[in-house]
Motif scaffolding. Structure first.
Motif, PDB file in Angstrom:
ATOM      1  N   ASP A 132      -2.838  51.785  53.994  1.00  0.00           N
ATOM      2  CA  ASP A 132      -1.651  52.625  54.512  1.00  0.00           C
ATOM      3  C   ASP A 132      -1.553  53.885  53.990  1.00  0.00           C
ATOM      4  O   ASP A 132      -2.268  53.996  52.765  1.00  0.00           O
ATOM      5  CB  ASP A 132      -0.361  51.845  54.172  1.00  0.00           C
ATOM      6  N   VAL A 133      -1.078  54.925  54.331  1.00  0.00           N
ATOM      7  CA  VAL A 133      -0.915  56.409  54.113  1.00  0.00           C
ATOM      8  C   VAL A 133      -0.410  56.299  52.510  1.00  0.00           C
ATOM      9  O   VAL A 133       0.557  55.601  52.266  1.00  0.00           O
ATOM     10  CB  VAL A 133      -0.078  57.002  54.857  1.00  0.00           C
ATOM     11  N   GLY A 134      -1.059  56.786  51.696  1.00  0.00           N
ATOM     12  CA  GLY A 134      -0.565  56.863  50.238  1.00  0.00           C
ATOM     13  C   GLY A 134      -1.113  55.828  49.276  1.00  0.00           C
ATOM     14  O   GLY A 134      -0.604  55.576  48.246  1.00  0.00           O
ATOM     15  N   SER A 135      -1.881  54.887  50.151  1.00  0.00           N
ATOM     16  CA  SER A 135      -2.242  53.565  49.252  1.00  0.00           C
ATOM     17  C   SER A 135      -3.514  53.744  48.177  1.00  0.00           C
ATOM     18  O   SER A 135      -3.518  53.010  47.361  1.00  0.00           O
ATOM     19  CB  SER A 135      -2.631  52.552  50.080  1.00  0.00           C
ATOM     20  N   GLY A 136      -4.188  54.982  48.219  1.00  0.00           N
ATOM     21  CA  GLY A 136      -5.173  55.155  47.163  1.00  0.00           C
ATOM     22  C   GLY A 136      -6.369  54.897  47.600  1.00  0.00           C
ATOM     23  O   GLY A 136      -7.111  54.715  46.860  1.00  0.00           O
ATOM     24  N   LYS A 137      -6.551  55.163  49.089  1.00  0.00           N
ATOM     25  CA  LYS A 137      -7.969  54.683  49.505  1.00  0.00           C
ATOM     26  C   LYS A 137      -9.212  55.890  48.773  1.00  0.00           C
ATOM     27  O   LYS A 137     -10.231  55.348  48.244  1.00  0.00           O
ATOM     28  CB  LYS A 137      -7.930  55.059  50.775  1.00  0.00           C
ATOM     29  N   THR A 138      -8.602  57.024  48.619  1.00  0.00           N
ATOM     30  CA  THR A 138      -9.681  58.172  48.560  1.00  0.00           C
ATOM     31  C   THR A 138     -10.046  57.906  46.976  1.00  0.00           C
ATOM     32  O   THR A 138     -11.329  58.016  46.520  1.00  0.00           O
ATOM     33  CB  THR A 138      -9.075  59.390  48.461  1.00  0.00           C
ATOM     34  N   ILE A 139      -9.387  57.399  45.990  1.00  0.00           N
ATOM     35  CA  ILE A 139      -9.835  57.419  44.749  1.00  0.00           C
ATOM     36  C   ILE A 139     -10.587  56.301  44.235  1.00  0.00           C
ATOM     37  O   ILE A 139     -11.373  56.270  43.633  1.00  0.00           O
ATOM     38  CB  ILE A 139      -8.510  57.449  43.823  1.00  0.00           C
ATOM     39  N   VAL A 140     -10.441  55.160  45.186  1.00  0.00           N
ATOM     40  CA  VAL A 140     -11.422  53.966  45.153  1.00  0.00           C
ATOM     41  C   VAL A 140     -12.622  54.543  45.896  1.00  0.00           C
ATOM     42  O   VAL A 140     -13.578  54.170  45.040  1.00  0.00           O
ATOM     43  CB  VAL A 140     -10.662  53.097  46.285  1.00  0.00           C
ATOM     44  N   ALA A 141     -12.669  55.332  46.677  1.00  0.00           N
ATOM     45  CA  ALA A 141     -13.986  55.752  47.240  1.00  0.00           C
ATOM     46  C   ALA A 141     -14.734  56.659  46.265  1.00  0.00           C
ATOM     47  O   ALA A 141     -15.899  56.687  46.014  1.00  0.00           O
ATOM     48  CB  ALA A 141     -14.107  56.518  48.427  1.00  0.00           C
ATOM     49  N   PHE A 142     -13.889  57.429  45.579  1.00  0.00           N
ATOM     50  CA  PHE A 142     -14.321  58.247  44.665  1.00  0.00           C
ATOM     51  C   PHE A 142     -15.074  57.870  43.655  1.00  0.00           C
ATOM     52  O   PHE A 142     -16.212  58.038  42.834  1.00  0.00           O
ATOM     53  CB  PHE A 142     -13.376  59.496  44.164  1.00  0.00           C
ATOM     54  N   LEU A 191     -10.974  59.269  33.089  1.00  0.00           N
ATOM     55  CA  LEU A 191     -10.674  60.411  33.848  1.00  0.00           C
ATOM     56  C   LEU A 191      -9.370  60.286  34.716  1.00  0.00           C
ATOM     57  O   LEU A 191      -8.957  61.270  35.115  1.00  0.00           O
ATOM     58  CB  LEU A 191     -11.800  60.641  34.985  1.00  0.00           C
ATOM     59  N   LEU A 192      -9.083  59.230  34.909  1.00  0.00           N
ATOM     60  CA  LEU A 192      -7.785  58.984  35.690  1.00  0.00           C
ATOM     61  C   LEU A 192      -6.469  59.233  35.017  1.00  0.00           C
ATOM     62  O   LEU A 192      -6.439  58.554  33.761  1.00  0.00           O
ATOM     63  CB  LEU A 192      -8.179  57.384  36.221  1.00  0.00           C
ATOM     64  N   PRO A 193      -5.543  59.721  35.485  1.00  0.00           N
ATOM     65  CA  PRO A 193      -4.087  59.984  34.873  1.00  0.00           C
ATOM     66  C   PRO A 193      -3.352  58.664  35.367  1.00  0.00           C
ATOM     67  O   PRO A 193      -2.091  58.710  34.759  1.00  0.00           O
ATOM     68  CB  PRO A 193      -3.590  61.128  35.527  1.00  0.00           C
ATOM     69  N   PHE A 194      -3.978  57.702  35.891  1.00  0.00           N
ATOM     70  CA  PHE A 194      -2.827  56.410  36.376  1.00  0.00           C
ATOM     71  C   PHE A 194      -3.791  55.238  36.521  1.00  0.00           C
ATOM     72  O   PHE A 194      -5.043  55.129  36.153  1.00  0.00           O
ATOM     73  CB  PHE A 194      -2.273  56.698  37.707  1.00  0.00           C
ATOM     74  N   LYS A 195      -3.253  54.242  36.467  1.00  0.00           N
ATOM     75  CA  LYS A 195      -3.806  52.746  36.446  1.00  0.00           C
ATOM     76  C   LYS A 195      -3.908  52.393  37.965  1.00  0.00           C
ATOM     77  O   LYS A 195      -2.967  52.705  38.626  1.00  0.00           O
ATOM     78  CB  LYS A 195      -3.099  51.791  35.627  1.00  0.00           C
ATOM     79  N   PHE A 196      -5.052  51.813  38.142  1.00  0.00           N
ATOM     80  CA  PHE A 196      -5.272  51.165  39.625  1.00  0.00           C
ATOM     81  C   PHE A 196      -4.262  50.160  39.923  1.00  0.00           C
ATOM     82  O   PHE A 196      -3.709  49.104  39.046  1.00  0.00           O
ATOM     83  CB  PHE A 196      -6.684  50.507  39.855  1.00  0.00           C
ATOM     84  N   ASN A 255      -9.233  67.812  45.230  1.00  0.00           N
ATOM     85  CA  ASN A 255      -9.030  66.140  44.439  1.00  0.00           C
ATOM     86  C   ASN A 255     -10.151  65.895  43.666  1.00  0.00           C
ATOM     87  O   ASN A 255      -9.943  65.333  42.287  1.00  0.00           O
ATOM     88  CB  ASN A 255      -8.601  65.322  45.429  1.00  0.00           C
ATOM     89  N   LEU A 256     -11.224  65.956  43.934  1.00  0.00           N
ATOM     90  CA  LEU A 256     -12.438  65.511  43.207  1.00  0.00           C
ATOM     91  C   LEU A 256     -12.856  66.475  42.357  1.00  0.00           C
ATOM     92  O   LEU A 256     -13.194  65.945  41.133  1.00  0.00           O
ATOM     93  CB  LEU A 256     -13.812  65.634  44.185  1.00  0.00           C
ATOM     94  N   LEU A 257     -12.489  67.844  42.567  1.00  0.00           N
ATOM     95  CA  LEU A 257     -12.649  68.656  41.311  1.00  0.00           C
ATOM     96  C   LEU A 257     -11.803  68.217  40.096  1.00  0.00           C
ATOM     97  O   LEU A 257     -12.112  68.521  38.855  1.00  0.00           O
ATOM     98  CB  LEU A 257     -12.477  70.137  41.739  1.00  0.00           C
ATOM     99  N   LYS A 258     -10.496  68.034  40.535  1.00  0.00           N
ATOM    100  CA  LYS A 258      -9.542  67.685  39.552  1.00  0.00           C
ATOM    101  C   LYS A 258      -9.931  66.605  38.789  1.00  0.00           C
ATOM    102  O   LYS A 258      -9.873  66.536  37.614  1.00  0.00           O
ATOM    103  CB  LYS A 258      -8.358  67.207  40.199  1.00  0.00           C
ATOM    104  N   LEU A 259     -10.671  65.508  39.443  1.00  0.00           N
ATOM    105  CA  LEU A 259     -11.205  64.233  38.805  1.00  0.00           C
ATOM    106  C   LEU A 259     -12.344  64.533  38.034  1.00  0.00           C
ATOM    107  O   LEU A 259     -12.273  63.841  36.938  1.00  0.00           O
ATOM    108  CB  LEU A 259     -11.277  63.133  40.076  1.00  0.00           C
ATOM    109  N   ILE A 260     -13.258  65.332  38.412  1.00  0.00           N
ATOM    110  CA  ILE A 260     -14.276  65.555  37.556  1.00  0.00           C
ATOM    111  C   ILE A 260     -14.284  66.580  36.669  1.00  0.00           C
ATOM    112  O   ILE A 260     -15.339  67.072  35.981  1.00  0.00           O
ATOM    113  CB  ILE A 260     -15.524  65.639  38.416  1.00  0.00           C
ATOM    114  N   SER A 261     -13.105  67.145  36.437  1.00  0.00           N
ATOM    115  CA  SER A 261     -13.128  68.424  35.559  1.00  0.00           C
ATOM    116  C   SER A 261     -13.288  67.887  34.336  1.00  0.00           C
ATOM    117  O   SER A 261     -12.949  67.020  33.538  1.00  0.00           O
ATOM    118  CB  SER A 261     -11.331  68.843  35.589  1.00  0.00           C
ATOM    119  N   GLY A 262     -14.192  68.826  33.635  1.00  0.00           N
ATOM    120  CA  GLY A 262     -14.692  68.499  32.013  1.00  0.00           C
ATOM    121  C   GLY A 262     -15.989  67.569  32.047  1.00  0.00           C
ATOM    122  O   GLY A 262     -16.186  67.393  31.018  1.00  0.00           O
TER     123      GLY A 262
END
Length: 761
Positions: free
Chosen positions: A364-374, A331-336, A403-410
């Motif tokens: 830190d800001v922009g470090s990708g916490k939200t995607i980890v939580a999702f 589902l992710l467009p990038f690598k962790f 952001n979540l809707l983009k991730l779970i689209s489809g």
């Protein structure tokens, strides 16, 4: 009873020093215990008599005697608490002084005794240049200096010639009114020279008997004189010191060679040795360290007790299947990043265990916490559970939703938004869907878990940008019958020492790596926003967005600050009214959403705002952050604001526009921002500048107050206190052992009013 406790402690100390000898030849110690004929413990007396009469007491009995001795000493500690006595019971403290002291949180005798001097005056020659001189007053007069300043000069004759006393502030009655020709005076103060004569500047009049005395100096309201207060302190020591308890177990006092609380208070308020004054003032003296350690010990004991209570609670056990992780990866467009993978491993380890997860993810800001939580949320959904995502504001909740809707689209994963602006009929329908289990993710503010929604099967609660997930929220979940795993996130980088103090009840993960492709933000300072206009125009031509932040909405007469409404008009004239928007907290939600959507779409390119956009707003094409009156913002806030740009591979800029005349501290903050991009480094600087009490802007709810300690200065003591607390709880997780009676009782009393973890944990 106080004396009894001293006897118990001395006896206990002697037995422990004896070590193996006590077990070989215990008779003299048993005799001492029997002679006490204490009414405090018939058990102890009975054990001692029994052991004595047996002629060869077994180790178990002797161990019980040691345990009973320790327990009695500690019980006395707890029972001996000083009863609240109002400060106006002390001599010299009248109604006005009582009211003034109350504002400084000095309301009882106990508050007086625990209000320590911040420095000491030694009446005699000292390294600070102060000295005392004794002589006979000869003459005094008002003198005009070369600089045309009027001073009062008094000349004295001493054993080593003449010297002067000089007052730059004087009145008709003082000092002339108290000086009598031919009378002998001792004066004390800063030594200097005036008109070639040795002088004391603004001296105090002292008695010769006071020479060599040490006078403590307290932080007091202006209306309370130091001498009056010191008299009250001495009265409190004389009358109430015996009622002061020892809250530390005897074994910890012995371990660190701390004085008892009574002895420590005497050394702090009535020091005898002038060579120890520096150590006392700087809180390096054992008497001061004793109270610092005690405060930090009970802080850490409370946090760790609470943490272990969470761990013992049955949480949700999730199955972390590889097929789930592969599905999420697709589902992710990038690598962790490596840091994200490490933190997810820590989260999954918690989720798969039987205990309840209580983990804080710092990044830190922009470090990708939200995607980890999702990602954690999607694993929970794959296990058949629902996920609550709680944000501090509706703006941030809506952004998480997008952001979540983009991730779970489809996919067949479902998500709903539950906020205050959702209409009545829609809200009712949404809650019905949640209760029936037809919704996987529920996003909203704290109301989601407190009152609005009943979940069919809540398995994970993700709490974003809350400094603490408090006892009330946890209580609300438990009362509804939920015991979800809890994952907290914060973009406020917190130094490890502070994290131990404020988040010591949680497991902590740190994402300390930014995603690849991010261009460092160029941060500079300016004195005038008009000098930033060329940069703004250049970025606007490229189709990029510009933030301009102000600390106020409307102009304040009291503060010389630029207001967002006024500057919006000015910038509209400069860049075109259709291209400049104004965003602030007083606007209705619909207005805010429309404006943010227009900015994200590039329909407006300059967004004038207050700090409502500080956290979470994500507009990748925004490349310029201008902060007006930057001196009015804290370091953490400045760093959060800067984090709204630099969210793509485009070169971004942060311009700090400060006033002409700013304080040294404000200049230090601005210079730190220009020099450092790392939020954790900035947080360390912030902590050193402001101290722990103000690090978050307001004192953290749910934690005892720091009265004696400073965790920047006392980091070593903090680490010792945490280690000791951890060892005690590892050995006795419920604090049910008699030797830990005092700890449990003090712990409950210290924490009960602010954090009812006993009932909840």
């Amino acid at each position: 009873m106080t004396e009894d406790r001293g006897v118990y402690l001395r006896l206990l100390s002697d037995i422990r020093k004896a070590g193996a000898e006590f077990y070989k030849a215990p008779d003299k110690y048993l005799d001492s215990i029997i002679k006490l004929k204490t009414r405090q413990s018939e058990v102890l007396a009975g054990l001692a008599v029994s052991a004595k009469e047996s002629g060869s007491a077994d180790t178990t009995t002797l161990d019980k005697i040691i345990s009973e001795l320790a327990m009695l000493a500690q019980r006395m500690t707890v029972k001996n608490d000083i009863k609240p006595v109002s400060v106006d019971e002390l001599p010299g403290i009248g109604k006005k002084a009582t009211e003034s002291l109350k504002k400084q949180h000095i309301e009882t005798v106990e508050d007086v005794l625990y209000n320590f001097p911040y420095r000491y005056e030694y009446i005699g020659e000292s390294r600070s240049g102060k000295k005392a001189l004794t002589g006979i007053f000869q003459t005094g007069a008002v003198v005009t200096t070369k600089n045309r300043k009027r001073i009062y000069k008094a000349v004295f004759s001493g054993d080593f010639g003449q010297f002067a006393a000089v007052w730059f502030r004087f009145s008709a009655g003082y000092p002339a009114g108290v000086l009598k020709e031919g009378k002998k005076y001792t004066i004390y103060g800063q030594s200097g020279s005036f008109s070639g004569m040795e002088s004391i500047i603004h001296p105090q009049f002292m008695k010769e008997s006071e020479m060599g005395n040490i006078i403590p100096v307290y932080s007091l309201p202006k209306s309370v004189a130091q001498k009056v207060y010191y008299t009250a302190v001495n009265a409190a020591l004389d009358k109430y010191l015996d009622q002061i308890p020892d809250h530390l177990p005897a074994r910890l006092e012995e371990k660190y060679k701390f004085p008892s609380s009574k002895q420590a208070l005497l050394e702090i308020h009535r020091p005898k040795n002038p060579y120890e004054l520096e150590a006392l003032s700087e809180k390096r003296h054992p008497a001061a360290k004793r109270f610092i350690y005690e405060e930090l010990f009970y802080l850490q004991m409370g946090l760790l007790y609470k943490k272990r209570a969470y761990e013992r609670q049955s949480g949700t056990v999730f199955d972390i299947k590889k097929e789930y992780l592969d599905w999420i990866k697709d589902l992710l467009p990038f690598k962790f990043t490596g840091a994200q993978r490490r933190v997810m491993a820590e989260i999954f380890n918690d989720m798969s265990s039987t205990g309840q997860m209580n983990r804080l993810v710092q990044g830190d800001v922009g470090s990708g916490k939200t995607i980890v939580a999702f990602t954690a949320g999607l694993v929970a959904v794959k296990n058949g559970y629902q996920v609550a995502v709680i944000a501090p504001t509706e703006v941030l909740a809506r952004q998480h939703m997008l952001n979540l809707l983009k991730l779970i689209s489809g996919t067949n994963v479902t998500a709903v938004l539950l906020t205050g602006s959702v209409s009545g009929a829609e809200k009712k329908h949404t809650k019905e869907l949640i209760a029936a289990g037809h919704v996987d993710f529920v996003l909203g503010t704290h109301a989601v878990i407190q009152e609005d929604a009943d979940f069919a099967k809540l398995g994970l609660a993700i709490i974003d940008e809350q400094h603490r997930f408090g006892v009330e929220q946890r209580k609300s979940l438990i009362e509804k019958g939920y015991m979800p795993d809890i994952l907290l996130m914060t973009a406020t980088p917190i130094p490890r020492t502070l994290a131990l103090s404020f988040y010591g009840d949680l497991d902590i993960s740190i994402i300390d790596e930014l995603p690849p492709g991010r261009t460092p933000i160029n941060t500079v300072s300016e004195k005038n926003i008009e000098r930033v206009y060329p940069l703004m125009r250049e970025e606007i031509k490229k189709g990029h967005g510009v933030y301009v932040i102000y600390p106020l909405i409307d102009t304040s007469e009291k503060l010389d600050l630029k207001a967002a409404t006024d500057e919006h008009r000015k910038l509209s004239q400069e860049f075109g009214a259709d291209n400049v928007g104004l965003l602030h907290g007083r606007m209705k939600h619909e207005q805010k959403s429309e404006l943010m959507d227009a900015f994200k779409a590039g329909n407006i390119q300059v967004l004038v705002s207050t700090t409502v956009i500080e956290v979470g707003v994500d507009v990748p094409h925004a490349t310029v952050m201008v902060i007006e009156n930057a001196e009015r913002f804290g370091l953490s806030q400045l760093h959060q604001l800067r984090g709204r740009v630099g969210r793509s591979d485009r070169q971004s800029y942060c311009v700090l526009v400060a006033s002409e005349n700013v304080s040294d501290e404000a200049s230090e903050r601005i210079n730190a921002m220009c020099a450092h991009a790392d939020g954790f480094k900035l947080s360390e600087i912030d902590l050193e500048m402001r101290g722990p009490g103000d690090f978050f802007g307001t004192r953290q709810s749910g934690l005892p107050e720091f009265r004696f300690s400073n965790i920047v200065r006392d980091v070593r003591i903090l680490q010792d206190a945490r280690s000791d607390a951890a060892d005690i709880l590892s050995d006795d997780q419920d604090l049910s052992s008699p030797k830990n009676t005092v700890i449990k009782q003090v712990l409950i009393r210290k924490w009960r009013s602010e954090l009812q973890y006993i009932e909840i944990g």
